[in-house]
Design a protein around this motif. Structure first.
Motif, short mmCIF file in Angstrom:
data_model
loop_
_atom_site.label_atom_id
_atom_site.label_comp_id
_atom_site.label_asym_id
_atom_site.label_seq_id
_atom_site.Cartn_x
_atom_site.Cartn_y
_atom_site.Cartn_z
N VAL A 11 6.29 -1.63 15.36
CA VAL A 11 4.93 -1.86 15.85
C VAL A 11 3.93 -1.33 14.83
N ARG A 12 2.65 -1.69 14.98
CA ARG A 12 1.61 -1.19 14.07
C ARG A 12 1.39 0.30 14.27
N GLY A 13 1.25 1.01 13.16
CA GLY A 13 1.01 2.44 13.22
C GLY A 13 -0.47 2.78 13.28
N MET A 14 -0.75 4.08 13.33
CA MET A 14 -2.12 4.56 13.45
C MET A 14 -2.96 4.16 12.24
N VAL A 15 -2.39 4.33 11.06
CA VAL A 15 -3.09 3.95 9.82
C VAL A 15 -2.26 2.87 9.15
N PRO A 16 -2.65 1.62 9.24
CA PRO A 16 -1.84 0.53 8.67
C PRO A 16 -1.54 0.77 7.20
#
Length: 399
Positions: A11-16
């Motif tokens: 999934v996408r993280g906090m800071v792409p």
């Protein structure tokens, strides 16, 4: 199989670009499966297999009446290569063995009565241990005005009287449109009267024995109590000790009203109550009466309209032009109850995921995330760090 994980879901993280995150599923640990005496292979072993596949060890509490089925299956699994210690089987009184099991495992899967299910759930909750519960039902069947009356009657007989009515998803209430009520009643009575009772293990008979004296007493109490309060027996309505000590005739009742035990409580035997209705909305309301919500059935030539009715019925499974088997046998779809018919699902994706925990693994690259420096506000820190990370990403060629 401790430590076993399923393929990760990224999934996408906090800071792409700098925060890499994946979700994995890990086993619960030791799963306790408490299964009933009816359908011991399907209901008992059918809950064990997904628990094992999810990476858990399993301890099964087999019902004392059907423990040999579980032991036989465990022996077959051992021949197939399953380590013998990975699946253990215990038997004995539920109050002792079942209680000890719930107090020791990491997750509980229980199939049985609503009353016992409450006790299991409360005991598991005190330990903050999850539980999946498939409990009782008072399952309705609706015959719409456009239904094939003969087919609906035949399907009702199977859905109500197979296994002598001793399964939680079997039909106990039948609501028939008033315009086809007389025709359906005649066909249902004819089909029920044609059933053959017997003690043999072959297909020469249609209906066998109840399982225990307590179950026979419960069936007799429901029918006799309803008749005493004004209900009419259309067919059946009596025990058959001439065939065997626990035989009871497949029974259809008319004139059943609320307040009668056979109307409001699960009978778990070969007993049907027949009712008339006038509009589809009324049929849905009648089907939703009571606290249970396990299975339901709708018979209609218009599958689209039946489908619109189905989503308004409070039940974990709704079968169209089938009594119960179509949903229960479609093992890629979940099976379970609403209301007092339980929590959770067997079968389908949820039937295996319930035996796992979701775990998030986040990997931060280059710039660690942390609290702001002394004297620096959170907003200032966020802006400065974000600008720095964006500049770094541009230098790395990340857009």
């Amino acid at each position: 199989m401790p430590g076993t994980t399923w393929p990760p879901h990224h999934v996408r993280g906090m800071v792409p670009g700098l925060t890499k995150v994946k979700e994995v599923r890990v086993p619960k640990g030791v799963v306790g499966v408490i299964s009933p005496w009816n359908y011991p292979l399907y209901l008992g072993v059918g809950d064990v297999l997904p628990a094992l596949m999810a990476g858990n060890a399993v301890v099964s509490k087999a019902d004392s009446q059907t423990a040999l089925t579980m032991l036989w299956t465990r022996a077959l699994m051992a021949e197939a290569g399953l380590p013998t210690d990975l699946w253990q089987i215990v038997a004995g009184p539920g109050a002792e063995v079942g209680t000890a099991l719930v107090d020791a495992v990491d997750f509980v899967c229980f199939t049985g009565s609503t009353a016992t299910g409450r006790t299991v759930a409360e005991r598991a909750a005190r330990r903050l241990v999850g539980a999946s519960l498939e409990l009782g039902g008072k399952n309705p069947l609706i015959v719409r005005e456009d239904a094939d009356v003969a087919a609906a009657a035949t399907g009702t007989v199977v859905a109500a009287f197979a296994n002598t009515g001793q399964m939680c998803i079997h039909i106990e209430r039948v609501y028939v449109h008033e315009k086809v009520y007389e025709a359906f009643r005649a066909e249902l009575v004819r089909a029920t009267r044609a059933l053959r009772l017997g003690r043999s293990y072959d297909y020469a008979v249609n209906v066998g024995s109840l399982t225990s004296a307590a179950q026979l007493a419960a069936v007799e109490a429901h029918v006799d109590g309803a008749v005493a309060e004004g209900a009419t027996v259309l067919v059946g309505g009596r025990a058959r000790p001439d065939i065997g000590p626990l035989f009871y005739e497949p029974t259809v009742l008319e004139g059943v009203t609320h307040g009668m035990a056979v109307c409001d409580e699960e009978t778990f035997g070969p007993v049907l109550s027949l009712y008339a209705y006038g509009a589809d909305s009324e049929a849905v309301d009648l089907a939703n009466q009571g606290a249970y919500g396990l299975s339901a059935s709708i018979w209609s030539k218009d599958s689209r309209e039946a489908g619109r009715m189905a989503v308004r019925i409070r039940a974990g499974s709704v079968n169209v032009n089938d009594g119960a088997a179509a949903a229960a046998g479609s093992i890629e779809a979940g099976m379970g109850g609403m209301g007092e018919s339980g929590l959770g699902r067997r079968h389908g994706a949820e039937g295996i995921r319930k035996y796992t925990e979701s775990q998030t693994i986040a990997t931060q690259r280059l710039l660690p995330l942390g609290p702001p420096k002394p004297g620096q506000s959170g907003v200032e820190r966020f802006v400065r760090r974000t600008n720095g990370q964006l500049a770094l990403l541009r230098r790395l060629g990340v857009r």
